[in-house]
Design a protein around this motif. Sequence first.
Motif, PDB file in Angstrom:
ATOM      1  N   VAL A   1       0.882  -1.182   0.000  1.00  0.00           N
ATOM      2  CA  VAL A   1       0.000   0.000   0.000  1.00  0.00           C
ATOM      3  C   VAL A   1       0.912   1.222   0.000  1.00  0.00           C
ATOM      4  O   VAL A   1       0.747   2.152  -0.780  1.00  0.00           O
ATOM      5  N   ASN A   2       1.932   1.169   0.838  1.00  0.00           N
ATOM      6  CA  ASN A   2       2.938   2.233   0.867  1.00  0.00           C
ATOM      7  C   ASN A   2       3.650   2.337  -0.491  1.00  0.00           C
ATOM      8  O   ASN A   2       3.825   3.441  -1.031  1.00  0.00           O
TER       9      ASN A   2
ATOM     10  N   THR B   1       2.535   1.525  -3.421  1.00  0.00           N
ATOM     11  CA  THR B   1       1.608   2.111  -4.399  1.00  0.00           C
ATOM     12  C   THR B   1       1.528   3.622  -4.191  1.00  0.00           C
ATOM     13  O   THR B   1       1.565   4.399  -5.151  1.00  0.00           O
TER      14      THR B   1
ATOM     15  N   TYR C   1      -8.616  -4.359  -5.611  1.00  0.00           N
ATOM     16  CA  TYR C   1      -8.207  -4.099  -4.227  1.00  0.00           C
ATOM     17  C   TYR C   1      -8.499  -2.644  -3.837  1.00  0.00           C
ATOM     18  O   TYR C   1      -7.984  -1.708  -4.444  1.00  0.00           O
TER      19      TYR C   1
ATOM     20  N   ALA D   1      -7.772  -0.484  -1.540  1.00  0.00           N
ATOM     21  CA  ALA D   1      -6.833   0.546  -1.066  1.00  0.00           C
ATOM     22  C   ALA D   1      -6.286   1.386  -2.220  1.00  0.00           C
ATOM     23  O   ALA D   1      -5.911   2.546  -2.023  1.00  0.00           O
ATOM     24  N   PHE D   2      -6.247   0.813  -3.429  1.00  0.00           N
ATOM     25  CA  PHE D   2      -5.707   1.592  -4.559  1.00  0.00           C
ATOM     26  C   PHE D   2      -6.488   2.899  -4.724  1.00  0.00           C
ATOM     27  O   PHE D   2      -5.916   3.977  -4.806  1.00  0.00           O
TER      28      PHE D   2
ATOM     29  N   ARG E   1      -8.460   4.400  -2.718  1.00  0.00           N
ATOM     30  CA  ARG E   1      -8.379   5.265  -1.529  1.00  0.00           C
ATOM     31  C   ARG E   1      -7.125   6.143  -1.594  1.00  0.00           C
ATOM     32  O   ARG E   1      -7.178   7.355  -1.375  1.00  0.00           O
ATOM     33  N   ILE E   2      -6.011   5.500  -1.943  1.00  0.00           N
ATOM     34  CA  ILE E   2      -4.733   6.226  -2.017  1.00  0.00           C
ATOM     35  C   ILE E   2      -4.751   7.279  -3.117  1.00  0.00           C
ATOM     36  O   ILE E   2      -4.316   8.417  -2.926  1.00  0.00           O
TER      37      ILE E   2
ATOM     38  N   CYS F   1      -3.186  -5.450 -10.974  1.00  0.00           N
ATOM     39  CA  CYS F   1      -3.163  -6.383  -9.845  1.00  0.00           C
ATOM     40  C   CYS F   1      -3.033  -7.778 -10.448  1.00  0.00           C
ATOM     41  O   CYS F   1      -3.962  -8.260 -11.093  1.00  0.00           O
TER      42      CYS F   1
ATOM     43  N   ASP G   1       1.297  -4.822  -9.284  1.00  0.00           N
ATOM     44  CA  ASP G   1       1.265  -5.300  -7.898  1.00  0.00           C
ATOM     45  C   ASP G   1       1.076  -6.818  -7.934  1.00  0.00           C
ATOM     46  O   ASP G   1       0.002  -7.319  -8.232  1.00  0.00           O
TER      47      ASP G   1
ATOM     48  N   HIS H   1       4.916  -5.135   7.706  1.00  0.00           N
ATOM     49  CA  HIS H   1       4.881  -3.950   6.834  1.00  0.00           C
ATOM     50  C   HIS H   1       6.146  -3.799   6.000  1.00  0.00           C
ATOM     51  O   HIS H   1       6.973  -2.922   6.221  1.00  0.00           O
TER      52      HIS H   1
END
Length: 390
Positions: free
Chosen positions: A97-98, A100, A121, A123-124, A126-127, A168, A200, A243
Motif C-alpha cells: 500500500v505504501n 503504491t 483491491y 486501497a488503490f 483510496r490512495i 493487480c 502489484d 509492513h
Amino acid sequence: MSFDTPIPRKGTHSYKWDMMEKLYDVSPDEGIAMWVADMEFRPPAEVQAALERMTSLGVYGYFGDDSKYLDAIRWWMATRHGWTVEREHIFTTHGLVNGTALCVQAFTAPGDGVVLMTPVYHAFARIIRAAGREVVECPLANVAGRYELDIDGWDAQMTGREKLLILCSPHNPGGRVWSRDELLEIAGFALRHDLIVVSDEIHHDLVMPGNRHVPMTLAAPGIASRLVMMTASTKTFNIAGAHLGNVIIADPALHARFARVMEAMGISPNSFGMHMATAAYSPGGAVWVDELTAYLDENRKVLDAGMNSIPGVRSMPLEATYLAWVDFAGTGMSRTEFTDRVEKVAKICTNHGVSFGLGGESFLRINIACPRAQVEDAVARIRHAFRDLQ
Ligand SMILES: Cc1ncc(COP(=O)(O)O)c(C=O)c1O
C-alpha cells in the motif's frame, strides 16, 4: 505444519478479529472474521526461529546491511518465478500500500488519471483519491463468472489525462491469474495510452495448483522502460504486520524518480520485517508455500460447493489468492438484504464488493485462509441464512 489447528486471535490486536465488533457490530465470540486478507496460520518455522534469535539477543537497533535480504529475494524470484532480479533495482518500502502510494507520488501529478481494472483491491482507489489524483475505473468483463479484459472498451474510455495503470496480478478480487497473452494486451494498452504500469504481484505465490503466474516483466519485456514491479513476502507467509514490500524498478529514469520520493519521505526498513522475510524466502519457506496452496485449494472447493448450492449464488473459481469472490446477483436481493443475511444472520464478516469499485456491487469477498472446519462452519451458516431459497 497443520493448517487445521485453530489459533485464538481475539484480544491480540488483530485487525481482522478485534475490529469486527466496531466495524460490523458482530461480536468475535459469535461471529467469524473472514474479511481482512491475512491468514489464520502461523508462518513457516524459519520465520519464528529468526524472531527468536532477535529476541534472545534482545537488541532492537537500526537495521543495516541488507545484502542477505536482497539475496533471499533474488533466490526466491529466480527459483519460484524464473525471474532474475538485480539487487540495485530493489527498493524496500513499508508494504505495498505504501509502495503504491509512493508510485502515485513519483509518477503522477495532482489531477492526473490513474487507471484501475475494477473491481480491484480497495486501497488503490483510496490512495489515489487521497493524493488528489483521479481514479479511472476500467471495468473487467464478467464472462460466465470469470473476469476477462475489455481492452476495446477501455481504449474508448481514455482521455489523455491518464498517466498510470495499477495492475493487480494475480487479480484481487476474483483470483484471475492473467495469462501471458492477457499481460501482453495490457502492455499494448499501456503503450497506446502512454501509461506507466505498476504491477502489484503481492499474490504471486498464492496460486492454485494447475495455474502459472507470469511476472509482467517477463511477459512484456517491451514495456521495461515504463514498468514498476511490486512483490512482498508478507502476503505469502502471513507476516503482513511486518509492513514490508519490494518495489523493483529496472529503468534508470523511473528508478531515480522513485528514489527521490523514498528519500523525501524518509523511508528506511523495519528490522523485524527484514529478518522475517530473509528467513521466509528459503527452501523451508518454499515447502511451506506448496503445502499452503494445496490446503487453500481444498478450502476453495468446500466454499465453492457450498455457495454454488444456494440458488442464485455463484463463487468465482479462484486461480489464485485465498479470497473467494461470491456473487449474489442471481438471488435478486438488494445489496442490503444479501449482506445482512451474511453478516447479521450468519454472522460472517466479509469485505463488501461495492468497496472494490465498478462491477463489485453484487459480491462479497470471503477469506478462506483458515482451518477447513471454519470454512465448513461459514458455509453451513450462510446456507442456513438463505435456506428459504433452497
Ligand atoms: C493487491 C494487494 N496489494 C497490496 C495489499 C496490501 O499490501 P501491504 O500489506 O504490503 O500494504 C493487498 C492486501 O490484501 C493486496 O491484496
